[in-house]
Design an enzyme around this catalytic site. Structure first.
Site, mmCIF file in Angstrom:
data_model
loop_
_atom_site.group_PDB
_atom_site.id
_atom_site.type_symbol
_atom_site.label_atom_id
_atom_site.label_comp_id
_atom_site.label_asym_id
_atom_site.label_seq_id
_atom_site.Cartn_x
_atom_site.Cartn_y
_atom_site.Cartn_z
ATOM 1 N N ASN A 35 0.819 -1.224 0.000
ATOM 2 C CA ASN A 35 0.000 0.000 0.000
ATOM 3 C C ASN A 35 0.848 1.267 0.000
ATOM 4 O O ASN A 35 0.356 2.354 -0.270
ATOM 5 C CB ASN A 35 -0.969 0.014 1.189
ATOM 6 C CG ASN A 35 -0.260 -0.190 2.512
ATOM 7 O OD1 ASN A 35 0.240 -1.281 2.766
ATOM 8 N ND2 ASN A 35 -0.185 0.835 3.339
ATOM 9 N N GLY A 37 5.355 2.836 0.082
ATOM 10 C CA GLY A 37 6.783 2.551 0.087
ATOM 11 C C GLY A 37 7.252 1.748 -1.114
ATOM 12 O O GLY A 37 6.724 1.861 -2.225
ATOM 13 N N ASP A 83 -2.485 -9.971 5.850
ATOM 14 C CA ASP A 83 -1.612 -9.638 6.978
ATOM 15 C C ASP A 83 -0.631 -10.801 7.122
ATOM 16 O O ASP A 83 -1.009 -11.892 7.548
ATOM 17 C CB ASP A 83 -2.466 -9.475 8.247
ATOM 18 C CG ASP A 83 -1.613 -9.153 9.473
ATOM 19 O OD1 ASP A 83 -0.378 -9.358 9.420
ATOM 20 O OD2 ASP A 83 -2.177 -8.698 10.481
ATOM 21 N N SER A 162 17.704 -7.048 3.962
ATOM 22 C CA SER A 162 18.543 -5.915 4.372
ATOM 23 C C SER A 162 19.957 -6.396 4.662
ATOM 24 O O SER A 162 20.150 -7.498 5.205
ATOM 25 C CB SER A 162 17.957 -5.278 5.629
ATOM 26 O OG SER A 162 18.884 -4.373 6.171
ATOM 27 N N TYR A 218 15.085 -6.257 14.188
ATOM 28 C CA TYR A 218 14.899 -6.214 12.728
ATOM 29 C C TYR A 218 16.043 -6.966 12.033
ATOM 30 O O TYR A 218 15.817 -7.765 11.123
ATOM 31 C CB TYR A 218 14.868 -4.741 12.312
ATOM 32 C CG TYR A 218 14.811 -4.469 10.821
ATOM 33 C CD1 TYR A 218 13.596 -4.374 10.164
ATOM 34 C CD2 TYR A 218 15.980 -4.252 10.093
ATOM 35 C CE1 TYR A 218 13.550 -4.087 8.810
ATOM 36 C CE2 TYR A 218 15.936 -3.965 8.739
ATOM 37 C CZ TYR A 218 14.720 -3.882 8.093
ATOM 38 O OH TYR A 218 14.674 -3.598 6.752
ATOM 39 N N LYS A 222 15.930 -10.345 9.586
ATOM 40 C CA LYS A 222 16.433 -10.400 8.208
ATOM 41 C C LYS A 222 17.562 -11.426 8.064
ATOM 42 O O LYS A 222 17.717 -12.056 7.022
ATOM 43 C CB LYS A 222 16.893 -9.010 7.758
ATOM 44 C CG LYS A 222 15.772 -7.954 7.705
ATOM 45 C CD LYS A 222 14.743 -8.234 6.623
ATOM 46 C CE LYS A 222 13.799 -7.048 6.410
ATOM 47 N NZ LYS A 222 12.783 -7.276 5.375
HETATM 48 P P1 NDP Z 1 7.359 0.972 4.625
HETATM 49 O O1 NDP Z 1 7.225 1.073 6.100
HETATM 50 O O2 NDP Z 1 7.142 2.153 3.777
HETATM 51 O O3 NDP Z 1 6.410 -0.176 4.071
HETATM 52 C C1 NDP Z 1 6.242 -1.383 4.739
HETATM 53 C C2 NDP Z 1 5.007 -2.044 4.206
HETATM 54 O O4 NDP Z 1 4.834 -3.294 4.872
HETATM 55 C C3 NDP Z 1 3.735 -1.221 4.473
HETATM 56 O O5 NDP Z 1 2.861 -1.349 3.395
HETATM 57 C C4 NDP Z 1 3.156 -1.902 5.699
HETATM 58 O O6 NDP Z 1 1.748 -1.746 5.828
HETATM 59 C C5 NDP Z 1 3.499 -3.335 5.350
HETATM 60 N N1 NDP Z 1 3.337 -4.236 6.471
HETATM 61 C C6 NDP Z 1 3.823 -4.112 7.722
HETATM 62 N N2 NDP Z 1 3.412 -5.152 8.475
HETATM 63 C C7 NDP Z 1 2.652 -5.937 7.684
HETATM 64 C C8 NDP Z 1 1.935 -7.142 7.868
HETATM 65 N N3 NDP Z 1 1.905 -7.757 9.062
HETATM 66 N N4 NDP Z 1 1.260 -7.680 6.825
HETATM 67 C C9 NDP Z 1 1.269 -7.058 5.625
HETATM 68 N N5 NDP Z 1 1.903 -5.906 5.385
HETATM 69 C C10 NDP Z 1 2.593 -5.354 6.406
HETATM 70 O O7 NDP Z 1 8.824 0.365 4.412
HETATM 71 P P2 NDP Z 1 9.721 0.132 3.105
HETATM 72 O O8 NDP Z 1 8.944 0.346 1.874
HETATM 73 O O9 NDP Z 1 10.979 0.848 3.329
HETATM 74 O O10 NDP Z 1 10.037 -1.415 3.285
HETATM 75 C C11 NDP Z 1 9.854 -2.367 2.254
HETATM 76 C C12 NDP Z 1 10.879 -3.462 2.426
HETATM 77 O O11 NDP Z 1 12.196 -2.938 2.223
HETATM 78 C C13 NDP Z 1 10.907 -4.084 3.814
HETATM 79 O O12 NDP Z 1 11.080 -5.480 3.700
HETATM 80 C C14 NDP Z 1 12.120 -3.459 4.465
HETATM 81 O O13 NDP Z 1 12.656 -4.269 5.475
HETATM 82 C C15 NDP Z 1 13.052 -3.358 3.268
HETATM 83 N N6 NDP Z 1 14.144 -2.427 3.438
HETATM 84 C C16 NDP Z 1 13.912 -1.065 3.510
HETATM 85 C C17 NDP Z 1 14.963 -0.204 3.642
HETATM 86 C C18 NDP Z 1 14.782 1.273 3.714
HETATM 87 O O14 NDP Z 1 15.794 1.992 3.884
HETATM 88 N N7 NDP Z 1 13.564 1.805 3.579
HETATM 89 C C19 NDP Z 1 16.361 -0.686 3.711
HETATM 90 C C20 NDP Z 1 16.495 -2.116 3.612
HETATM 91 C C21 NDP Z 1 15.420 -2.925 3.476
HETATM 92 P P3 NDP Z 1 1.085 -0.574 6.728
HETATM 93 O O15 NDP Z 1 1.059 0.661 5.882
HETATM 94 O O16 NDP Z 1 -0.261 -1.120 7.008
HETATM 95 O O17 NDP Z 1 1.936 -0.398 7.940
#
Ligand code: NDP
Length: 301
Positions: A35, A37, A83, A162, A218, A222
């Site tokens: 949704n 990121g 979820d 990560s 975290y 990972k």
């Molecule tokens: P965001 O926080 O922007 O997005 C995370 C997403 O995961 C959101 O849509 C969130 O939904 C969803 N989410 C969280 N918990 C659940 C769940 N239980 N079931 C389904 N969906 C869930 O983070 P990023 O876009 O940055 O992260 C994306 C990936 O990239 C992750 O795996 C992160 O670990 C990885 N990553 C990111 C980095 C960074 O610098 N940003 C660096 C390295 C890795 P909701 O909106 O409802 O919370």
């Protein structure tokens, strides 16, 4: 994953448009936590490239809002609430997916949580972090494994991970040795490590155990995901499914409070490119790391 298994990618040559198109509208991809990121941008990129994409989100309202935004840009994607921290939700999703699509080509396990600000290191939510970031992708992948098409173009699992979860972030030598021994590493050992971590959190000894020092819960989640991906990759090598991890690097999303070296949009270009590599370039069991600056002007993939 051990360091020698990493592949560094630079931005310049990492665009899906540089790949000869092997996919079609029949090619089906799922992205979790999409949704916002990186997940949202990945869905957008894959839809722009003409695949059938299922956007999943844990919250109906936020998911549908994302779908509406994409519709506004002329992109049609499917939606289902998922979820990943809830095994019933995974079951319901897998059953809906099987009924609706029957087969799957690409699974991108993107959903994850961290409850820390950049400089914090609280483990207050360690259980939720492990359940979401490790057991989520693991259980979802296992539920969907029977549905992979395994076509001549190859089915793909891409785990968004990560570098904080690389083995060299561990200071506990015994654990390091266990994780490095890829020949003998088992799922039980990974889960044993996680139980040990959660136990050390409960009894307050986690700081002296040699766990990664930054965003510890975290990073451990990972670390487990990277190790599990290696096991799965080995299991399915030669059986039509590739399993790789991708670290996007420090990216401007909610998870980082909007800070980062690059945008989610730019990361999605590279993530989609990795997910769509042609068979002759598709590897398995690798850990791809995105570097922000392209000094050499070519990909080291
Ligand atoms: P965001 O926080 O922007 O997005 C995370 C997403 O995961 C959101 O849509 C969130 O939904 C969803 N989410 C969280 N918990 C659940 C769940 N239980 N079931 C389904 N969906 C869930 O983070 P990023 O876009 O940055 O992260 C994306 C990936 O990239 C992750 O795996 C992160 O670990 C990885 N990553 C990111 C980095 C960074 O610098 N940003 C660096 C390295 C890795 P909701 O909106 O409802 O919370």
């Amino acid at each position: 994953m051990s360091d020698e298994e990493t592949r560094t990618i630079f931005f310049a040559s990492s665009r899906p448009c540089t790949i000869a198109r092997w996919w079609s509208k029949e090619t089906v991809a799922i992205v979790t936590g999409a949704n916002k990121g990186i997940g949202f941008e990945l869905v957008k990129r894959l839809a722009e490239l003409g695949l059938t994409v299922v956007l999943t989100a844990r919250d109906d309202g936020r998911g549908l809002e994302a779908v509406r935004a994409l519709k506004g840009e002329g992109l049609d994607v499917h939606f289902f609430c998922l979820d990943v921290s809830n095994s019933n939700s995974i079951k319901t999703f897998a059953s809906w997916f099987q009924h609706t699509f029957g087969v799957l080509d690409i699974l991108i396990n993107n959903a994850a949580v961290s409850f820390n600000d950049l400089r914090e290191n609280s483990v207050k939510h360690a259980e939720t972090v492990i359940r979401t970031n490790f057991y989520g992708p693991k259980l979802l992948t296992e539920a969907l494994l029977p549905l992979f098409r395994c076509s001549p173009f190859g089915s793909r699992v891409l785990n968004i991970s990560s570098r904080l979860g690389m083995i060299n972030k561990l200071e506990n030598h015994k654990l390091k040795e266990i994780l490095k021994d890829e020949e003998n590493l088992s799922e039980n050992q990974i889960e044993g490590m996680l139980n040990l971590f959660l136990q050390s959190v409960k009894n307050g000894t986690w700081k002296s155990y040699g766990w990664p020092q930054h965003w510890t819960d975290y990073s451990v989640s990972k670390l487990a995901l990277n190790s599990y991906s290696k096991i799965l990759a080995k299991q399915y090598k030669g059986n039509g499914i590739s399993v790789n991890c991708f670290c996007p690097g420090f990216t401007q999303t909610s998870m980082t409070g909007g800070k980062g070296m690059h945008t989610a949009d730019a990361v999605a270009d590279v993530g989609a490119w990795l997910a769509l590599l042609p068979m002759e370039k598709l590897q398995t069991g690798k850990f791809y790391v995105l570097e922000s600056h392209n000094h050499s002007n070519h990909s080291k993939l």
